[in-house]
Write a protein that holds these residues in place. Structure first.
Motif, mmCIF file in Angstrom:
data_model
loop_
_atom_site.group_PDB
_atom_site.id
_atom_site.type_symbol
_atom_site.label_atom_id
_atom_site.label_comp_id
_atom_site.label_asym_id
_atom_site.label_seq_id
_atom_site.Cartn_x
_atom_site.Cartn_y
_atom_site.Cartn_z
ATOM 1 N N HIS A 1 -4.311 20.509 0.472
ATOM 2 C CA HIS A 1 -4.135 19.655 -0.708
ATOM 3 C C HIS A 1 -3.914 20.498 -1.965
ATOM 4 O O HIS A 1 -3.126 20.110 -2.843
ATOM 5 C CB HIS A 1 -5.356 18.749 -0.886
ATOM 6 C CG HIS A 1 -5.368 17.591 0.049
ATOM 7 N ND1 HIS A 1 -6.463 17.259 0.830
ATOM 8 C CD2 HIS A 1 -4.411 16.675 0.357
ATOM 9 C CE1 HIS A 1 -6.178 16.191 1.555
ATOM 10 N NE2 HIS A 1 -4.938 15.822 1.287
ATOM 11 N N ASP B 1 -1.611 13.703 5.073
ATOM 12 C CA ASP B 1 -2.806 12.868 5.258
ATOM 13 C C ASP B 1 -2.926 12.395 6.710
ATOM 14 O O ASP B 1 -4.024 12.365 7.274
ATOM 15 C CB ASP B 1 -2.759 11.669 4.313
ATOM 16 C CG ASP B 1 -2.908 12.072 2.852
ATOM 17 O OD1 ASP B 1 -3.554 13.106 2.595
ATOM 18 O OD2 ASP B 1 -2.358 11.374 1.981
ATOM 19 N N THR B 2 -1.804 12.037 7.296
ATOM 20 C CA THR B 2 -1.827 11.615 8.703
ATOM 21 C C THR B 2 -2.276 12.753 9.603
ATOM 22 O O THR B 2 -3.068 12.564 10.535
ATOM 23 C CB THR B 2 -0.433 11.129 9.117
ATOM 24 O OG1 THR B 2 -0.025 10.055 8.263
ATOM 25 C CG2 THR B 2 -0.443 10.644 10.566
ATOM 26 N N GLU C 1 -6.014 13.320 9.328
ATOM 27 C CA GLU C 1 -6.758 12.305 10.076
ATOM 28 C C GLU C 1 -6.796 12.652 11.563
ATOM 29 O O GLU C 1 -7.835 12.513 12.219
ATOM 30 C CB GLU C 1 -6.113 10.929 9.863
ATOM 31 C CG GLU C 1 -6.384 10.314 8.496
ATOM 32 C CD GLU C 1 -5.841 8.909 8.395
ATOM 33 O OE1 GLU C 1 -5.205 8.441 9.377
ATOM 34 O OE2 GLU C 1 -6.035 8.275 7.343
ATOM 35 N N ARG C 2 -5.666 13.125 12.107
ATOM 36 C CA ARG C 2 -5.645 13.500 13.520
ATOM 37 C C ARG C 2 -6.539 14.705 13.768
ATOM 38 O O ARG C 2 -7.244 14.766 14.796
ATOM 39 C CB ARG C 2 -4.211 13.802 13.958
ATOM 40 C CG ARG C 2 -3.304 12.588 13.987
ATOM 41 C CD ARG C 2 -2.083 12.859 14.877
ATOM 42 N NE ARG C 2 -1.356 14.036 14.446
ATOM 43 C CZ ARG C 2 -0.352 14.023 13.579
ATOM 44 N NH1 ARG C 2 0.033 12.872 13.041
ATOM 45 N NH2 ARG C 2 0.277 15.142 13.258
ATOM 46 N N GLY D 1 3.889 17.318 8.925
ATOM 47 C CA GLY D 1 2.728 16.573 9.411
ATOM 48 C C GLY D 1 2.201 17.007 10.757
ATOM 49 O O GLY D 1 1.237 16.415 11.256
ATOM 50 N N GLU E 1 0.842 -1.187 0.000
ATOM 51 C CA GLU E 1 0.000 0.000 0.000
ATOM 52 C C GLU E 1 0.882 1.243 0.000
ATOM 53 O O GLU E 1 1.928 1.269 0.650
ATOM 54 C CB GLU E 1 -0.894 0.003 1.240
ATOM 55 C CG GLU E 1 -1.967 -1.066 1.240
ATOM 56 C CD GLU E 1 -3.020 -0.821 0.175
ATOM 57 O OE1 GLU E 1 -3.254 0.361 -0.165
ATOM 58 O OE2 GLU E 1 -3.588 -1.802 -0.340
ATOM 59 N N PRO E 2 0.499 2.281 -0.762
ATOM 60 C CA PRO E 2 1.316 3.501 -0.774
ATOM 61 C C PRO E 2 1.401 4.112 0.615
ATOM 62 O O PRO E 2 0.416 4.155 1.357
ATOM 63 C CB PRO E 2 0.568 4.420 -1.759
ATOM 64 C CG PRO E 2 -0.833 3.876 -1.816
ATOM 65 C CD PRO E 2 -0.699 2.402 -1.607
ATOM 66 N N ALA E 3 2.602 4.544 0.971
ATOM 67 C CA ALA E 3 2.808 5.132 2.298
ATOM 68 C C ALA E 3 1.990 6.405 2.432
ATOM 69 O O ALA E 3 1.921 7.212 1.509
ATOM 70 C CB ALA E 3 4.290 5.420 2.503
ATOM 71 N N GLN E 4 1.372 6.565 3.580
ATOM 72 C CA GLN E 4 0.562 7.743 3.828
ATOM 73 C C GLN E 4 1.463 8.944 4.069
ATOM 74 O O GLN E 4 2.452 8.864 4.796
ATOM 75 C CB GLN E 4 -0.348 7.511 5.025
ATOM 76 C CG GLN E 4 -1.460 8.537 5.167
ATOM 77 C CD GLN E 4 -2.447 8.141 6.247
ATOM 78 O OE1 GLN E 4 -2.057 7.577 7.256
ATOM 79 N NE2 GLN E 4 -3.706 8.422 6.050
ATOM 80 N N SER E 5 1.136 10.052 3.435
ATOM 81 C CA SER E 5 1.949 11.252 3.576
ATOM 82 C C SER E 5 1.748 11.869 4.957
ATOM 83 O O SER E 5 0.719 11.641 5.605
ATOM 84 C CB SER E 5 1.579 12.265 2.498
ATOM 85 O OG SER E 5 0.282 12.793 2.745
#
Length: 252
Positions: free
Chosen positions: A65, A37-38, A41-42, A148, A30-34
């Motif tokens: 984005h 994006d992390t 989500e938080r 991030g 699976e492509p690593a989450q940037s």
């Protein structure tokens, strides 16, 4: 070849195909989450069920984005306003006003003014209202698209007179920060409701610390005197006269 044999071969081929697909699918990671994006989500988890906070996070995510898609992660500038002044209702007699919002990135040194320390960003709101606020309900949601880091923070700084400063300094780290600000500001005679505004800010890298073990700088010798020779005097002298009085000495 009987029908039963054909059926058996078909089942075997189907099983092999399923196994190959599973193996091939597991081989593709699976492509690593940037970090962005992390962080989003938080922020979404932090916003919870608060409609205003969720709207602020969604606005911040969309802007972040867009910034990364346009490769604008490195935009210099210590002070920057939000993209537009936020329409604000309920303030004073005019009812409809605008609130200016800005971000000031941290700076090194003791004369940095209202800026914070390196690696920080100070958010500030300035309503178009006279008088002093008595409470702040302003909030800022921010995300650093480079490292991030992210947060949802109230603008709860106080002035020296213990009044709302309508500001907040957060530790963002170096990078490009996208933020959304919204909320309320309470005055003695009115309650201002500030609609969301979005902005982009740049925080520079922290300066490298000086090496305490570094040798002190050595003084540079004057080029007027060569090693082993005295420095020439001003003017020309002989053995009998003052500088330049009798001209150069001619050997006998």
């Amino acid at each position: 070849m009987t029908g039963r044999t054909i059926a058996r071969l078909a089942v075997t081929a189907a099983a092999l195909a399923v196994g190959a697909a599973a193996t091939f699918g597991s081989a593709i990671a699976e492509p690593a989450q940037s970090p962005l994006d992390t962080a989003i989500e938080r922020l979404t988890a932090t916003a919870g069920d608060d409609p205003a906070a969720r709207a602020g996070v969604e606005s911040t995510a969309r802007a972040a984005h867009l910034i990364t898609a346009a490769h604008l992660e490195q935009v210099a500038g210590g002070f920057a306003p939000f993209a537009y002044q936020a329409p604000t209702v309920g303030c004073g007699d005019t009812f409809f006003t605008l609130t200016a919002a800005s971000g000031i990135s941290g700076e090194a040194g003791s004369t940095r003014g209202i800026a914070g320390a390196p690696g920080t960003l100070t958010f500030q709101a300035t309503p178009a209202v006279t008088g002093f606020p008595i409470s702040s309900g302003l909030t800022v949601a921010w995300v650093n698209v480079n490292n991030g880091r992210a947060g949802i923070d109230p603008l709860d700084d106080l002035t020296d007179y213990h009044l709302p400063g309508l500001s907040k300094t957060v530790e963002t780290g170096a990078g490009t920060i996208v933020a959304t600000m919204w909320g309320t500001i309470n005055y003695p005679t009115s309650l201002c409701v500030m609609t969301p505004t979005v902005g982009m800010f740049s925080v520079a890298d922290e300066p490298l610390p000086s090496d305490p073990n570094a040798a002190p700088a050595q003084p540079v010798p004057s080029p007027s005197a060569a090693p082993g020779r005295p420095a020439p005097r001003s003017g020309t002298t002989d053995d009998k006269g003052a500088p330049g009085e009798n001209g150069p000495v001619t050997p006998n």
